[in-house]
Design a protein around this motif. Structure first.
Motif, short mmCIF file in Angstrom:
data_model
loop_
_atom_site.label_atom_id
_atom_site.label_comp_id
_atom_site.label_asym_id
_atom_site.label_seq_id
_atom_site.Cartn_x
_atom_site.Cartn_y
_atom_site.Cartn_z
N ALA A 1 -11.23 5.37 1.90
CA ALA A 1 -11.16 6.82 1.75
C ALA A 1 -10.56 7.50 2.97
O ALA A 1 -10.20 8.67 2.92
N ASP A 2 -10.45 6.79 4.10
CA ASP A 2 -9.92 7.41 5.31
C ASP A 2 -8.50 7.89 5.10
O ASP A 2 -7.65 7.15 4.61
N GLY A 3 -8.26 9.14 5.46
CA GLY A 3 -6.91 9.67 5.41
C GLY A 3 -6.47 10.21 4.06
O GLY A 3 -5.35 10.67 3.92
N VAL A 4 -7.34 10.15 3.04
CA VAL A 4 -6.94 10.67 1.74
C VAL A 4 -7.69 11.94 1.39
O VAL A 4 -7.58 12.45 0.28
N GLY A 5 -8.44 12.46 2.34
CA GLY A 5 -9.15 13.71 2.07
C GLY A 5 -10.43 13.44 1.32
O GLY A 5 -10.84 12.31 1.05
N TRP B 1 0.85 -1.19 0.00
CA TRP B 1 0.00 0.00 0.00
C TRP B 1 0.88 1.24 0.00
O TRP B 1 1.81 1.36 0.80
N PRO B 2 0.63 2.18 -0.90
CA PRO B 2 1.47 3.37 -1.01
C PRO B 2 1.10 4.44 0.01
O PRO B 2 0.04 4.41 0.63
N ASP B 3 2.02 5.39 0.17
CA ASP B 3 1.78 6.55 1.01
C ASP B 3 0.65 7.38 0.40
O ASP B 3 0.71 7.74 -0.78
N PRO B 4 -0.42 7.70 1.16
CA PRO B 4 -1.51 8.49 0.61
C PRO B 4 -1.08 9.86 0.07
O PRO B 4 -1.78 10.44 -0.77
N LEU C 1 -5.05 -2.87 -7.15
CA LEU C 1 -5.52 -3.07 -8.51
C LEU C 1 -6.38 -4.34 -8.58
O LEU C 1 -6.14 -5.30 -7.86
N PRO C 2 -7.42 -4.31 -9.44
CA PRO C 2 -7.76 -3.29 -10.42
C PRO C 2 -8.63 -2.16 -9.88
O PRO C 2 -8.99 -1.24 -10.63
N ALA C 3 -9.00 -2.20 -8.58
CA ALA C 3 -9.97 -1.24 -8.06
C ALA C 3 -9.52 0.21 -8.24
O ALA C 3 -10.35 1.10 -8.50
N ALA C 4 -8.23 0.47 -8.11
CA ALA C 4 -7.74 1.85 -8.23
C ALA C 4 -7.70 2.33 -9.67
O ALA C 4 -7.48 3.52 -9.92
N LEU C 5 -7.91 1.44 -10.63
CA LEU C 5 -7.96 1.81 -12.04
C LEU C 5 -9.26 1.26 -12.63
O LEU C 5 -9.27 0.31 -13.41
N PRO C 6 -10.41 1.86 -12.24
CA PRO C 6 -11.70 1.31 -12.67
C PRO C 6 -11.94 1.44 -14.16
O PRO C 6 -12.74 0.71 -14.73
N ALA D 1 -5.83 3.77 -1.16
CA ALA D 1 -5.41 3.83 0.24
C ALA D 1 -5.83 2.56 0.97
O ALA D 1 -6.90 2.00 0.70
N GLU D 2 -5.00 2.12 1.88
CA GLU D 2 -5.25 0.84 2.57
C GLU D 2 -6.55 0.84 3.33
O GLU D 2 -7.25 -0.17 3.39
N ASP D 3 -6.91 1.98 3.91
CA ASP D 3 -8.13 2.07 4.71
C ASP D 3 -9.26 2.73 3.95
O ASP D 3 -10.09 3.45 4.52
#
Length: 261
Positions: A197-201, A147-150, A238-243, A193-195
């Motif tokens: 939408a939490d923490g990504v604004g 999981w990358p840094d948000p 992936l693939p969720a982050a690239l719908p 983000a791992e959690d």
């Protein structure tokens, strides 16, 4: 928060590489070099292949010169075997890193194969950790195995490796071939983000960055067939982050929606 002019990450036609302008320097980006892969295949599978170490090194140095790059950025998996490099693999890495850094600085984004490399060549490389980082304020980089840094979502474009995307193409008479491919599309911040939408604004307050999934530089490293049923992605997001996104061949041919090729 609206973004300014989008940052361009421009593929080098015919090559698994791209260039990006990062404020005051031009970077050449590649992913998954997998130096020493022949050693790994011999050890892991008993497969004997002639080494292409010289060809890999010459291609990289040739691309640095061809693109007039000021820096080489490797998006993870510079080496093939996990752990401290030794033997022929270490020899290839030493020669490759020296050849590149005699020309330009080299940045390694740590991938799942790179912990030993980052330690062994700490004096020769600029190393970005597994969570990724942002170059020149606009281009985010990560390998993609974790999981990358948000904070990467603040960039205009996120570049990643790890996946080795490939497409299987069939002709009218039943023949088929597999080719390396690029995947590009708008990134879903919540899925990145791992959690969730939490923490990504609040995603509604910003324009999501573009996600660029790089083909593997090493043609022997296999990969994910993105258009073959039953194939699963390697990255946890992936693939969720690239719908939605397009696939492109190395020669620039646009294949359309990667999910419907």
């Amino acid at each position: 928060m609206a973004r300014g002019e989008p940052t361009t990450v421009e593929p080098v036609v015919g090559e698994p590489a791209a260039v990006a302008d990062l404020n005051d320097e031009r970077a050449l980006l590649v992913a998954d070099v997998h130096a020493g892969i022949e050693v790994g295949l011999r050890y892991e599978r008993g497969v004997e292949l002639d080494s292409r170490a010289d060809a890999r090194r010459e291609r990289l140095c040739g691309l640095v010169a061809e693109t007039a790059a000021d820096r080489l950025v490797v998006l993870g998996d510079l080496a093939h075997r996990i752990g401290a490099p030794d033997g022929d693999e270490r020899a290839e890495l030493e020669t490759l890193i020296r050849a590149v850094t005699d020309r330009v600085p080299m940045t390694l984004v740590e991938g799942n194969h790179d912990a030993g490399v980052a330690a062994a060549f700490a004096d020769d490389l600029d190393v970005i950790g597994a969570g990724g980082g942002v170059l020149g304020d606009t281009v985010a980089v990560c390998h993609g195995h974790t999981w990358p840094d948000p904070a990467l979502l603040d960039a205009d474009v996120v570049c990643m490796g790890h996946e080795h995307p490939q497409v299987r193409l069939e002709d009218a008479v039943g023949g088929s071939r597999v080719e390396r491919a690029w995947l590009r599309g708008e990134l879903d911040p919540a899925a990145f983000a791992e959690d969730g939408a939490d923490g990504v604004g609040d995603a509604s307050d910003t324009d999501p960055p573009e996600l660029v999934v790089f083909p593997a530089f090493n043609e022997r490293s296999g990969g994910t067939w993105v258009n073959v049923e039953g194939q699963s992605f390697l990255a946890p997001f992936l693939p969720a982050a690239l719908p939605a996104g397009d696939a492109y061949l190395l020669d620039g041919t646009r294949l359309g929606d990667y999910r419907r090729i």
